[in-house]
Enzyme design. Structure first.
Site, PDB file in Angstrom:
ATOM      1  N   ASP A 240      46.946  35.640  37.536  1.00 30.98           N
ATOM      2  CA  ASP A 240      46.291  34.349  37.257  1.00 30.98           C
ATOM      3  C   ASP A 240      47.326  33.297  36.852  1.00 30.98           C
ATOM      4  O   ASP A 240      47.266  32.139  37.292  1.00 30.98           O
ATOM      5  CB  ASP A 240      45.173  34.483  36.208  1.00 30.98           C
TER       6      ASP A 240
ATOM      7  N   ASP B 253      48.573  32.742  50.779  1.00 29.39           N
ATOM      8  CA  ASP B 253      47.831  31.634  51.386  1.00 29.39           C
ATOM      9  C   ASP B 253      47.946  30.392  50.496  1.00 29.39           C
ATOM     10  O   ASP B 253      48.075  29.273  50.997  1.00 29.39           O
ATOM     11  CB  ASP B 253      46.356  32.000  51.596  1.00 29.39           C
TER      12      ASP B 253
ATOM     13  N   ASP C  65      47.926  38.820  49.315  1.00 23.57           N
ATOM     14  CA  ASP C  65      47.142  38.168  50.364  1.00 23.57           C
ATOM     15  C   ASP C  65      46.728  36.771  49.897  1.00 23.57           C
ATOM     16  O   ASP C  65      46.895  35.763  50.611  1.00 23.57           O
ATOM     17  CB  ASP C  65      45.902  39.039  50.649  1.00 23.57           C
TER      18      ASP C  65
ATOM     19  N   LYS D 112      48.422  42.583  37.117  1.00 20.15           N
ATOM     20  CA  LYS D 112      47.343  42.279  36.162  1.00 20.15           C
ATOM     21  C   LYS D 112      47.320  43.443  35.174  1.00 20.15           C
ATOM     22  O   LYS D 112      46.306  44.137  34.999  1.00 20.15           O
ATOM     23  CB  LYS D 112      46.011  42.128  36.938  1.00 20.15           C
TER      24      LYS D 112
ATOM     25  N   TYR E 177      42.462  47.376  49.668  1.00 20.18           N
ATOM     26  CA  TYR E 177      42.048  47.200  51.063  1.00 20.18           C
ATOM     27  C   TYR E 177      41.954  48.537  51.799  1.00 20.18           C
ATOM     28  O   TYR E 177      41.252  48.649  52.796  1.00 20.18           O
ATOM     29  CB  TYR E 177      43.027  46.282  51.818  1.00 20.18           C
TER      30      TYR E 177
END
Ligand code: NAD
Length: 351
Positions: free
Chosen positions: A219, A247, A243, A186, A141
């Site tokens: 994942d 959620d 992020d 990851k 970001y």
């Protein structure tokens, strides 16, 4: 205790939900002999409309001389176009960066009285008590961005220092909870994740041998969060993974309106906000759920002011209001739902 609290209510339902959290903090101050001074300032779309900037200088000055920041939400449909040069969310990103708020704490707990609201089966929700810590000022970001007619790039970079401070915070908090840290990355694909994993392994081995460590790919974490959520204790992860994962996690309790957050740096100054946005679809109707913001105020009492007993008192009052059936429209889609003010009244009464 004396505390100076910056109030950045922002846009949409932000002013509606922060008003209820302020009322709760005022009750706590009266009951315990504290002196909380609130000072309001502009941020987000309302700040752009008024001053041209999403984070005007007077707002930045105010937060820098405050003990804590209570934040509502930002964004309006007028500024929804992502190609606009000046946008409300830039105010929040700048605030995090300017104040060095590198860690975002998002607790996820399920309320017994609300298991019917969650999209998950009740038996999966039993014992869910997760603390997700998302790295907040690094990663993709904030990396350099490029764009030509035919290609675009976003740079993702992390330093050892940026990873190490998240690992230490996560492990310290895990030690005071159930003693388990899950680091999400990851590492099978990304170099930044391989750095994340090696820094995590080293610090945990040297400094926190008593805290159980597991590594999980993002994942797999997205799947296990729904399949066996009660197995998680503290979760640490980088900015973008956090992020998305938080959620997803917010759906365990059943509504965005139940999820608080704290953004912390190296000192005690923190920014406290519900994880939801400005909800333009319901703004101005007095029906928004204020519980997430009131629970964020409890985190403010705990992390910035060191008032643990008062924080627990607020959390217990919210719990009781929910257990007593005081539900806003997101939790009870019927004409009998409580208004924002009635939900705030219910918490105040139980304080
Ligand atoms: P949102 O969180 O505002 O709303 C998503 C859905 O949840 C909507 O249907 C809304 O009515 C509902 N909802 C959210 N909070 C609620 C509450 N307290 N009570 C009852 N219902 C609630 O997300 P969005 O619609 O994607 O975004 C709206 C605006 O908010 C956009 O401008 C976005 O950029 C902004 N946003 C801001 C923040 C922030 O301030 N930190 C975070 C996310 C989104």
């Amino acid at each position: 205790m004396k505390a100076h609290i910056a109030l950045l209510a922002g846009d949409g339902i932000g002013p509606e939900v922060t008003a209820e959290a302020v009322r709760c903090l005022e009750v706590i101050a009266r009951q315990h002999g504290h002196d909380f001074q609130f000072e309001s300032a502009l941020v987000g779309a309302i700040a752009i409309d008024t001053t041209g900037a999403p984070l005007p200088d007077p707002t930045l000055d105010l937060v820098k001389r405050s003990d804590a920041i209570l934040f509502g939400a930002i964004g309006t449909p007028k500024y929804a176009d992502p190609t606009l040069k000046v946008r409300p969310e830039q105010g929040l990103l700048k605030l995090r960066q300017e104040l060095g708020l590198y860690a975002n704490l998002r607790p996820v707990t399920c309320f017994d009285a609300l298991v019917d609201v969650s999209p998950l089966k009740a038996e999966l929700l039993d014992g869910v008590d997760i603390l997700v810590i998302r790295e907040l000022t690094g990663g993709i970001y904030f990396g350099e961005k490029t764009r030509t007619e035919t290609t675009a790039t976003d740079l993702c970079s992390y330093s050892v220092t940026e990873v190490a401070r998240i690992v230490r915070l996560g492990a310290t908090l895990a030690r005071a909870r159930r003693g388990k840290l899950t680091s999400v990355d990851k590492a099978n694909v990304l170099e930044t994740s391989r750095l994340w994993r090696s820094v995590t392994q080293q610090i945990m081995k040297d400094e926190f041998p008593d805290v159980a460590l597991e590594h999980m790919y993002i994942d797999a974490a997205a799947m296990h969060l729904l399949r066996r959520p009660s197995d998680f204790d503290v979760v640490i992860t980088e900015n973008m993974f956090g992020d998305i994962l938080t959620d997803e996690a917010s759906m365990l309790p059943g509504s965005l309106g139940l999820c608080p957050s704290a953004s912390l740096g190296s000192g005690t100054l923190g920014l406290y906000e519900p994880i939801h946005g400005s909800a333009p679809d319901i703004a101005g109707r007095g029906i928004a759920n204020p519980y997430a913001t009131i629970l964020s105020a409890a985190m403010l009492l705990r992390h910035s002011l060191g008032l643990e007993a008062e924080a627990r008192q607020v959390e217990a009052a919210v719990n009781r209001a929910i257990a007593d059936g005081v539900r806003t429209a997101d939790l009870k889609p019927s004409a009998a739902a409580a208004s924002t003010r009635e939900a705030g009244d219910a918490v105040v009464a139980r304080l």
